[in-house]
Motif scaffolding. Sequence first.
Motif, short mmCIF file in Angstrom:
data_model
loop_
_atom_site.label_atom_id
_atom_site.label_comp_id
_atom_site.label_asym_id
_atom_site.label_seq_id
_atom_site.Cartn_x
_atom_site.Cartn_y
_atom_site.Cartn_z
N PRO A 224 0.52 -1.06 0.11
CA PRO A 224 0.11 0.08 0.26
C PRO A 224 0.99 1.38 -0.02
O PRO A 224 0.48 2.43 -0.66
CB PRO A 224 -1.18 -0.34 1.12
N TYR A 225 2.51 0.99 0.80
CA TYR A 225 2.95 2.71 0.91
C TYR A 225 4.23 1.62 0.09
O TYR A 225 4.40 0.61 -0.15
CB TYR A 225 3.45 2.45 1.93
N ALA B 224 13.07 5.22 5.36
CA ALA B 224 12.43 4.71 4.74
C ALA B 224 13.04 3.20 4.59
O ALA B 224 11.87 2.70 4.94
CB ALA B 224 12.87 4.82 3.55
N VAL B 225 13.63 2.48 5.04
CA VAL B 225 13.95 1.13 5.26
C VAL B 225 13.67 0.65 6.53
O VAL B 225 12.53 -0.48 7.22
CB VAL B 225 15.70 0.57 5.26
N ALA B 226 13.65 1.84 7.73
CA ALA B 226 13.00 1.37 8.80
C ALA B 226 11.96 1.81 8.78
O ALA B 226 11.43 0.76 9.76
CB ALA B 226 13.92 2.55 9.97
N ILE B 227 11.15 2.36 7.88
CA ILE B 227 9.97 2.63 7.90
C ILE B 227 9.23 1.02 7.69
O ILE B 227 8.43 0.81 8.28
CB ILE B 227 9.13 3.41 7.23
N ALA B 228 9.60 0.78 6.64
CA ALA B 228 8.93 -0.37 6.41
C ALA B 228 9.56 -1.61 6.81
O ALA B 228 8.52 -2.26 7.04
CB ALA B 228 9.72 -0.65 4.76
N HIS B 229 10.51 -1.53 7.56
CA HIS B 229 10.88 -2.71 8.90
C HIS B 229 10.24 -2.21 10.00
O HIS B 229 8.98 -3.83 10.74
CB HIS B 229 11.87 -2.38 9.41
N ILE C 28 2.93 7.15 -1.70
CA ILE C 28 4.63 7.52 -1.29
C ILE C 28 4.78 8.32 -0.02
O ILE C 28 3.83 9.27 0.37
CB ILE C 28 5.22 8.84 -2.01
N LEU C 29 5.28 7.36 0.56
CA LEU C 29 6.13 7.97 1.79
C LEU C 29 6.68 8.98 2.24
O LEU C 29 8.08 8.14 1.80
CB LEU C 29 5.87 6.88 3.27
N LEU C 30 7.52 10.28 2.27
CA LEU C 30 8.32 10.40 1.71
C LEU C 30 9.15 10.87 3.16
O LEU C 30 8.42 11.10 4.27
CB LEU C 30 7.68 12.26 1.45
#
Length: 586
Positions: free
Chosen positions: A32-33, A69-74, A60-62
Motif C-alpha cells: 500500500p505504500y 525509508a527502510v526503518a519505516i518498512a521494517h 509515497i511515504l516521503l
Amino acid sequence: MRDDLDRPVPSEITDLFGSDAIAEMLRRLGAPYVALNPGSSFRGLHDSLVNYLGNRDPQILLCLHEEHAVAIAHGWAKVTGTPLAVILHANVGLMHASMAVYNAWCDRVPMMIFGATGPVDAAKRRPWIDWIHTSRDQGAIIRPYIKWDDQPASLEASLSSMLRSSVITQTAPKAPTYVCFDVTVQEERIVEIPALPAPERHVAPRMAEISESDVREVLTMLEASQKPIFLMGRMSRDQGDWDRRVALAEHFGARVVTDIKTAAAFPTRHPLHIGTPGYFVSRDAAQAIAEADLIIGFDWVDLGGTMKQSAVDVARAKVVNISLDCLLTNGWSLDHQAFSPSDLSLLADPDAAVRAMCAAVGLAENAKGQMSILSPEPAEHRAEAMISIDSLADTLAEELSNVAASYLRLTLSWSGSKCDFRGPLDYLGYDGGAGIGSGPGMAVGSALALRGSGKVPVAVLGDGDFLMGATAIWTAAHHRIPMLVVVANNRSYFNDEVHQERVAIDRDRPVENKHVGQAISEPDIDIAAIARAQGATAFGPVETIGALRATLIEAISAAQSGQTVVVDARVKPGYNHDMAEGMTNN
C-alpha cells in the motif's frame, strides 16, 4: 492519514515509458505504500508513481533520509508480517540505508527494496554525476545481508525480478530482497504496457507441515520431562497463535522465558513465565534454564549463547530447536550467533509447531490459557522526585492503564520487571541489528501499520537513538500518523559509559572520567524543539515525576486525537543489573 494528502493534479497519459510498467507491477504486488527519499536514478519511476498511478496503491511515504525509508518498512513488517516497498537512490542512497537493511535482515522481516543505477551503457551517462552514482555490481553493497538481489537489463526482466523479489521476501524465513533498475530501462518509450507477470499465479511457497512423527518425538520428550522450559523467540502477532502458546505451556506445566529483543510472545506476568524479559537472560531465567531437563527453543535468538550464559549441562538436558533460521546462515554476517547443541532440530515455523502439538494432545484449535495473569505491584513515586528509567516506566504504565497501547520500542536501559505484556501487539521488539538511530523510523512504520487497530502506538527511545533518526518524525507529522514517542533523555551515550566504567575498573583508572566523550551536554539539545520544528506536538523537557505525569496525560490525549507527539523526559542515567552485566562481561 488524510485521503487528500499529496494528491497529484490529474494528467492525461498519451505516451508510455518503461517506468509506467514498473509502477503498474508495483501496484500488482500489493504494497500500500512505498517509502523513499527522492533521487535522479529513479526519476522516471517517481514520475510514474505520481502521474501514472496517481500516488495511490502505492502511496509515497516521503522520508528525509534513506535509512528512515527502510526503518519505516521494517516497523510496518513487525506489525503485519508483510512487506512494504522501498526505493533507494543509486549507490549513495543504498549506502545510506545499509545499516537499516542489516537491522531488517537480523530481525528476519520481509521488505521489497528497489533501487536504480545510472545508465549501464557508459555512452548514455551524463558527465560526472552519472559516473559517481553508477556501480558495476550495486547489490554487492548489501548482498551479505539480504535474501536475494538482481540487476535486470531489460523491462521484461525487471518486471519478472520484481515478482520474484516479492515471492522470495515473503517465503519463510523472511528477509529483505533488492532489485536494481537501469535508469535507461525506466526512461525508454514503450508502445504499450507489456503483459505483466501475475502475482496470483506465483504465490509464495508454503512450508511443509511439521510431520506427525516429529510432533510425536517432541511430545514424547515433553511427557517424560520433569522440568521442561520453553524459550519463545520470534513468534507471530496473531492472537490465536498467542493463545495456543499459553495453552500448550499450561498443558505441560512448562516454564517459559521470553526476551526483549523480540516482540511479545507470552504473557510476562503469567505464573509460568520465569524471570524478566531482557536483552540478556535474567538470573532467575538462567537458573531455571540450567535446572531444566528439556529445553525447547521456538525460534529463540542465540540459543547457544543463552545456554552458555545459563551454564546448561548439555550432558543432562535434552535440547529441541524449532526454527528456520539456519536457512539464512552465511559466512559474512555472524548474526546466526553461537552454534547450539540440540538433540532434535526441526525446520519448522515455531507457531506451526505449536499448533501441531496442540492438536496432537487434544487442545482445541481456539484453545486459551486458563491460569490467571498476575497484576503488577503498584508503584509510589514522589511528585517532586527526579525521573529514573524505572519511575518513567511506572508513570507511563499508570497513565496508559485505561488505554489500549502498543509499545513499539523500549530503550536498552528498560528493566524487564516493568514489562507487562498480555497480548501479541503489546510490544514489538528491538531492531535486530542493534543499530542506533533506527528507533524513530521503525516507530513511524509500526504506528502506520497500527492505524485503525484501536492501539495507541508508544515508543520509548533513548536520546542517542532519537537524535540519530529524528528527521523520521517529519514523515509521521506529514502523513498524519498518530503516535507517542517518549525520549528517555539521559544526555549521554550511556551504554558506552558503562563500557568505559568497566575498562577503567579493569585498568585501575579513574571511573570519574567515563563521561568524557560520551556526555551529550554543554549545550543540552532541545529535543522538543527538534520535534516541534518538524510539525510534531512536543513537550518538555520534563524533569520530575509530577511534571511527567501531567505531561503524559496531555500527550496521550494528543496522540489519541491523531497527532504525532514527542515528550522529552530527562532521566537519571542507569541500567538494571542484568543489562549492565550482560553488556560488559568478557
